[in-house]
Design an enzyme around this catalytic site. Structure first.
Site, short mmCIF file in Angstrom:
data_model
loop_
_atom_site.label_atom_id
_atom_site.label_comp_id
_atom_site.label_asym_id
_atom_site.label_seq_id
_atom_site.Cartn_x
_atom_site.Cartn_y
_atom_site.Cartn_z
CG HIS A 188 -13.39 0.89 6.80
ND1 HIS A 188 -12.14 1.76 7.44
CD2 HIS A 188 -13.89 1.65 7.47
CE1 HIS A 188 -12.29 1.26 8.57
NE2 HIS A 188 -14.06 1.28 8.98
N GLY B 88 -8.85 -6.43 9.21
CA GLY B 88 -7.85 -5.78 9.74
C GLY B 88 -7.98 -6.08 12.30
NE ARG B 89 -6.65 -0.92 14.75
CZ ARG B 89 -6.94 -0.48 13.85
NH1 ARG B 89 -6.66 -0.75 12.21
NH2 ARG B 89 -5.02 -0.04 13.58
CB CYS C 298 -5.29 6.74 6.23
SG CYS C 298 -4.45 6.54 7.92
CE LYS D 50 -8.47 -0.75 4.10
NZ LYS D 50 -8.95 0.40 4.51
CD GLN E 175 -2.76 1.77 1.97
OE1 GLN E 175 -2.40 2.08 3.56
NE2 GLN E 175 -3.99 1.49 1.83
CG ASN F 210 -11.41 -2.51 5.82
OD1 ASN F 210 -11.10 -0.99 5.93
ND2 ASN F 210 -11.03 -3.01 6.96
N GLY F 211 -14.10 -2.99 6.79
CA GLY F 211 -14.58 -2.52 8.31
C GLY F 211 -15.49 -3.24 9.44
N GLY F 212 -15.70 -3.19 10.82
CA GLY F 212 -16.29 -3.84 11.69
C GLY F 212 -16.10 -6.08 11.42
#
Length: 340
Positions: free
Chosen positions: A178, A241-242, A106, A146, A76, A218-220
């Site tokens: 996202h 992600g996390r 970001c 992204k 990226q 992406n996301g959650g």
């Protein structure tokens, strides 16, 4: 363990991107990616974001180093100057990445001050110029984007399709969205990952509106089961992600079988940890501190008896300074074996 210039192992990066681990600053470095690859052979792994300026002005080409065993792996880039992004892409292609992705998502202050990241959602024409320049330098390496669903006062139902139309017009064929708006003023990056509501239906609507565009979500997403549900609803890929970082075995160990239909055996967390021993030995000879590798492994036993003790051993700063690979065996001894 750097890449062999020009070598590219994956021919179908879209297939790999059915599941991916998101680019995360200070987390998805080469040590993290090498460990994640012990758990899944198929999942697409992303680097941390590397700024075009760091490569072009700073000459920091070492930021592009990776091990061939990390494939499929995507880089990226961050930036907003088409010429500089083109040069950064030209440099990156010699390293043989499977994909080069432009960060338009970001929301951090540092990224905003450089006029890239999520702030670029306000200027689709500039992003189009950037990706055209990158494509001109990328050869046959796919250039992807992204993004967020919008920023600040934008109405995502209008801003997102306009952005995607600009990307399609620029020749982009793969976008990961996202599914949250980013608030560039008033929320910090952590809050931007949690407070703006998720809008999965909008992402699905974009896939219906632009069927020719590969769209990832992406996301959650916090489990492999959720990723499977999103894929079943119609998106082309899911980026986690996390959750993938904090619970790597839960997310990645069954991915090859459930997402890609592979018949390879599931790797046990103990096996994945022991597979790191040769890597750690090799890194030690280069002077890499042990905790630079082991910090990415702390969540591999998440939810299992002994996981806290495992983390405690691998977080003992004094032992990390003095120890070597044997510290992993000490940590493993704290984990209660699973019943057969």
């Amino acid at each position: 363990m750097s890449a062999e210039p020009g070598k590219q192992r994956v021919t179908d990066v879209r297939r790999a991107a059915r599941l991916s681990v998101a680019p995360m600053m200070d987390w998805t470095d080469r040590h993290c990616r090498w460990f994640h690859r012990r758990l899944s052979r198929e999942t697409l792994l992303y680097t941390e974001m590397v700024t075009a300026a760091a490569l072009v002005r700073g000459g920091a080409h070492y930021l592009l180093d990776y091990d061939q065993d990390e494939h499929p792996v995507a880089l990226q880039l961050g930036g907003s100057d088409p010429a500089m992004l083109a040069e950064a892409t030209r440099i990156a292609t010699t390293f043989g990445y499977d994909e080069i992705n432009l960060n338009v998502g970001c929301p951090s202050d540092r990224v905003q001050s450089g006029c890239f990241g999520a702030v670029l959602m306000r200027d689709p024409a500039l992003v189009a110029d950037c990706v055209k320049a990158m494509q001109g330098a990328a050869g046959d390496t796919p250039v992807t984007v992204k993004c967020r669903i919008g920023v600040d006062e934008q109405d995502p139902a209008q801003a997102l399709p306009a952005f995607l139309e600009a990307m399609i017009g620029a020749g982009v064929r793969q976008v990961t969205i996202h599914a949250r708006k980013a608030w560039l003023q008033g929320l910090n990056p952590k809050e931007n990952r949690e407070i703006p509501p998720l809008d999965y239906p909008l992402v699905l609507a974009m896939k219906a509106r632009f069927p020719e565009l590969w769209i990832g979500l992406n996301g959650g997403v916090t489990s492999l089961e959720q990723a499977q549900d999103h894929l079943a609803e119609g998106v082309d890929g899911v980026m986690i992600g996390r959750a993938a970082y904090h619970q790597p075995w839960d997310i990645l160990a069954h991915a090859d079988q459930r997402i890609y239909g592979a018949d390879t055996p599931v790797v046990a967390p103990e096996e994945a940890v022991r597979a790191m021993l040769p890597y750690i030995e090799a890194e030690r000879t280069k002077g890499t501190p042990l905790h630079h590798v082991t910090r990415h492994m702390l969540g591999v036993f998440a939810g299992r008896p002994g996981a806290r003790a495992f983390r405690r051993v691998l977080s003992d700063h004094q032992r990390l300074k003095q120890g070597g690979p044997e510290l992993l065996e000490d940590a493993l001894a704290e984990v209660v074996p699973q019943a057969a």
